[in-house]
Design a protein around this motif. Structure first.
Motif, PDB file in Angstrom:
ATOM      1  N   ARG A 271      40.410  47.696  43.751  1.00  0.00           N
ATOM      2  CA  ARG A 271      40.682  46.581  42.832  1.00  0.00           C
ATOM      3  C   ARG A 271      41.980  45.902  43.243  1.00  0.00           C
ATOM      4  NH1 ARG A 271      40.906  50.195  37.690  1.00  0.00           N
ATOM      5  NH2 ARG A 271      41.425  51.638  39.386  1.00  0.00           N
ATOM      6  N   PRO A 272      42.074  44.589  43.090  1.00  0.00           N
ATOM      7  CA  PRO A 272      43.315  43.902  43.432  1.00  0.00           C
ATOM      8  C   PRO A 272      44.500  44.460  42.642  1.00  0.00           C
ATOM      9  CG  PRO A 272      41.546  42.336  43.013  1.00  0.00           C
ATOM     10  CD  PRO A 272      41.036  43.680  42.596  1.00  0.00           C
ATOM     11  N   VAL A 273      45.636  44.603  43.347  1.00  0.00           N
ATOM     12  CA  VAL A 273      46.880  45.044  42.712  1.00  0.00           C
ATOM     13  C   VAL A 273      47.783  43.817  42.604  1.00  0.00           C
ATOM     14  CG1 VAL A 273      48.837  46.628  42.821  1.00  0.00           C
ATOM     15  CG2 VAL A 273      46.608  47.315  43.766  1.00  0.00           C
ATOM     16  N   ARG A 274      48.298  43.565  41.397  1.00  0.00           N
ATOM     17  CA  ARG A 274      49.059  42.337  41.174  1.00  0.00           C
ATOM     18  C   ARG A 274      50.402  42.651  40.523  1.00  0.00           C
ATOM     19  NH1 ARG A 274      49.184  38.871  36.805  1.00  0.00           N
ATOM     20  NH2 ARG A 274      47.443  39.946  35.767  1.00  0.00           N
ATOM     21  N   LEU A 275      51.430  41.936  40.985  1.00  0.00           N
ATOM     22  CA  LEU A 275      52.732  42.024  40.337  1.00  0.00           C
ATOM     23  C   LEU A 275      52.805  40.971  39.235  1.00  0.00           C
ATOM     24  CD1 LEU A 275      55.140  42.442  43.399  1.00  0.00           C
ATOM     25  CD2 LEU A 275      54.618  44.169  41.658  1.00  0.00           C
ATOM     26  N   SER A 312      42.555  47.885  34.711  1.00  0.00           N
ATOM     27  CA  SER A 312      41.338  47.427  34.032  1.00  0.00           C
ATOM     28  C   SER A 312      40.191  47.554  35.031  1.00  0.00           C
ATOM     29  CB  SER A 312      41.486  45.977  33.579  1.00  0.00           C
ATOM     30  OG  SER A 312      41.507  45.095  34.693  1.00  0.00           O
ATOM     31  N   ASP A 313      39.018  47.160  34.614  1.00  0.00           N
ATOM     32  CA  ASP A 313      37.873  47.260  35.513  1.00  0.00           C
ATOM     33  C   ASP A 313      37.985  46.300  36.690  1.00  0.00           C
ATOM     34  OD1 ASP A 313      36.751  49.189  33.911  1.00  0.00           O
ATOM     35  OD2 ASP A 313      35.499  47.771  32.785  1.00  0.00           O
ATOM     36  N   THR A 314      38.803  45.271  36.544  1.00  0.00           N
ATOM     37  CA  THR A 314      38.849  44.227  37.573  1.00  0.00           C
ATOM     38  C   THR A 314      40.150  44.182  38.364  1.00  0.00           C
ATOM     39  OG1 THR A 314      39.639  42.626  35.936  1.00  0.00           O
ATOM     40  CG2 THR A 314      37.247  42.767  36.293  1.00  0.00           C
ATOM     41  N   GLU A 315      41.240  44.769  37.849  1.00  0.00           N
ATOM     42  CA  GLU A 315      42.512  44.677  38.565  1.00  0.00           C
ATOM     43  C   GLU A 315      43.494  45.743  38.125  1.00  0.00           C
ATOM     44  OE1 GLU A 315      44.425  40.930  37.845  1.00  0.00           O
ATOM     45  OE2 GLU A 315      44.592  41.266  35.692  1.00  0.00           O
ATOM     46  N   ILE A 316      44.575  45.871  38.883  1.00  0.00           N
ATOM     47  CA  ILE A 316      45.691  46.751  38.539  1.00  0.00           C
ATOM     48  C   ILE A 316      46.938  45.878  38.482  1.00  0.00           C
ATOM     49  CG2 ILE A 316      47.061  48.747  39.244  1.00  0.00           C
ATOM     50  CD1 ILE A 316      44.600  49.724  40.806  1.00  0.00           C
ATOM     51  N   VAL A 317      47.631  45.903  37.354  1.00  0.00           N
ATOM     52  CA  VAL A 317      48.784  45.034  37.157  1.00  0.00           C
ATOM     53  C   VAL A 317      50.056  45.881  37.030  1.00  0.00           C
ATOM     54  CG1 VAL A 317      49.854  43.252  35.732  1.00  0.00           C
ATOM     55  CG2 VAL A 317      47.376  43.299  36.019  1.00  0.00           C
TER      56      VAL A 317
END
Length: 322
Positions: A271-275, A312-317
């Motif tokens: 899953r995409p990891v976002r800052l 979440s199911d779609t990303e990591i923040v």
């Protein structure tokens, strides 16, 4: 005025023209002709000049004497069985193709070989090029370009790649990242392309790195980073064991900012990891872990540092912790 080497090439080319026009066909001669062509790019041009000369004067009396080298540099002696009908009929081009099986086709430059290499997120793969070079791509990476008879031009479109380049003195290889150009004859080096930053690390040999008007020469153990603010930084040593460990599926960071770690995680995370805005992107960390351990590492960062990791199911923040 022609140089001595050009005169020799022209004399040899005229000799080959007369040989093919004679109608003879010997495998060893055809192999010798192919080797002669490959020995120098000047030979193909010389042969083409001799061929055009033949087409222009093929019906002239004494054409054999005209084309035979007057300086006795490897002249071709017309065969007793050589007929004027063969010499004149159909032109040299047809004679070359029909009797020698190579002729003009051998003179045509090989078409460019298109290169398009890519990996999916989480994939690490090694590709072998026709020249024997090997390129290993990290996850979600792409290299494209072409190989020609005179050059090898590649572009690192995204991600990172380790280049193990077969040495070819006459065919340098360049890798263009969009902001940095790397030029080699044959060596092993690594390029990582992140947003606003490109790093080049040399594992073996010699590499020239160029950005705008600046250039740096790197050797084994040298690393350089180019950024939008500082086109080419200073040359510095690096730990090859850690820097290049990604090829075996292990990510290693030494005093690296969180933003760089996140950029690399995104090549392997499912899953995409976002800052998030306000996240401590400059937080410097030293880490080493397998790409299969991304979940555990993020959980460990959440508990050990002032950051908050939410999935979440779609990303990591990743955001600033309390």
């Amino acid at each position: 005025m022609k140089s001595d080497s050009e005169k020799v090439s022209d004399a040899e080319a005229r000799s080959w023209v007369l040989y093919f026009a004679s109608g003879e066909s010997a495998p060893e001669k055809e192999q010798a002709f192919a080797a002669w062509l490959a020995a120098s790019p000047d030979h193909g041009a010389a042969f083409e000049r001799a061929r055009r000369l033949w087409d222009a004067i093929a019906d002239a009396d004494g054409v054999e004497d005209i084309l035979t080298d007057q300086n006795n540099i490897k002249p071709f002696q017309p065969h007793r069985g050589m007929s004027r009908r063969l010499l004149l009929g159909g032109g040299l081009a047809a004679s070359l193709v029909c009797t020698a099986g190579i002729g003009l086709l051998a003179l045509q430059p090989a078409p460019p070989e298109a290169i398009l290499l890519s990996t999916a997120r989480g994939e690490i793969k090694t590709f072998t090029l026709s020249d024997g070079s090997e390129i290993t791509l990290g996850g979600d990476s792409q290299v494209r370009g072409e190989l020609t008879a005179r050059a090898r031009n590649l572009q690192l479109a995204s991600g990172n790649a380790y280049f193990d380049i077969a040495r070819d003195e006459g065919r340098p290889l360049t890798v263009d990242t969009g902001s940095v150009l790397v030029r080699v004859l044959g060596t092993r080096f690594d390029i990582k392309k992140r947003t606003g930053q490109v790093s080049v690390s040399v594992d073996s040999g010699h590499v020239r790195v160029m950005a705008d008007a600046a250039a740096r020469d790197l050797r084994a153990g040298d690393r350089i980073v180019s950024t939008a603010a500082l086109r080419l930084g200073s040359v510095e040593p690096f730990d090859a064991e850690k820097e290049l460990s990604w090829r075996s599926g292990r990510l290693s960071f030494v005093d690296a900012p969180l933003r760089d770690i996140v950029a690399d995680l995104n090549q392997y995370s499912d899953r995409p990891v976002r800052l998030a805005p306000g996240a401590p992107a400059d937080l410097r960390l030293t880490l080493s872990f397998s790409i299969q351990q991304i979940g555990q590492v993020l959980a460990g960062l959440d508990s050990a540092y002032p950051i908050d990791v939410r999935e979440s199911d779609t990303e990591i923040v990743i955001s600033e912790g309390l």
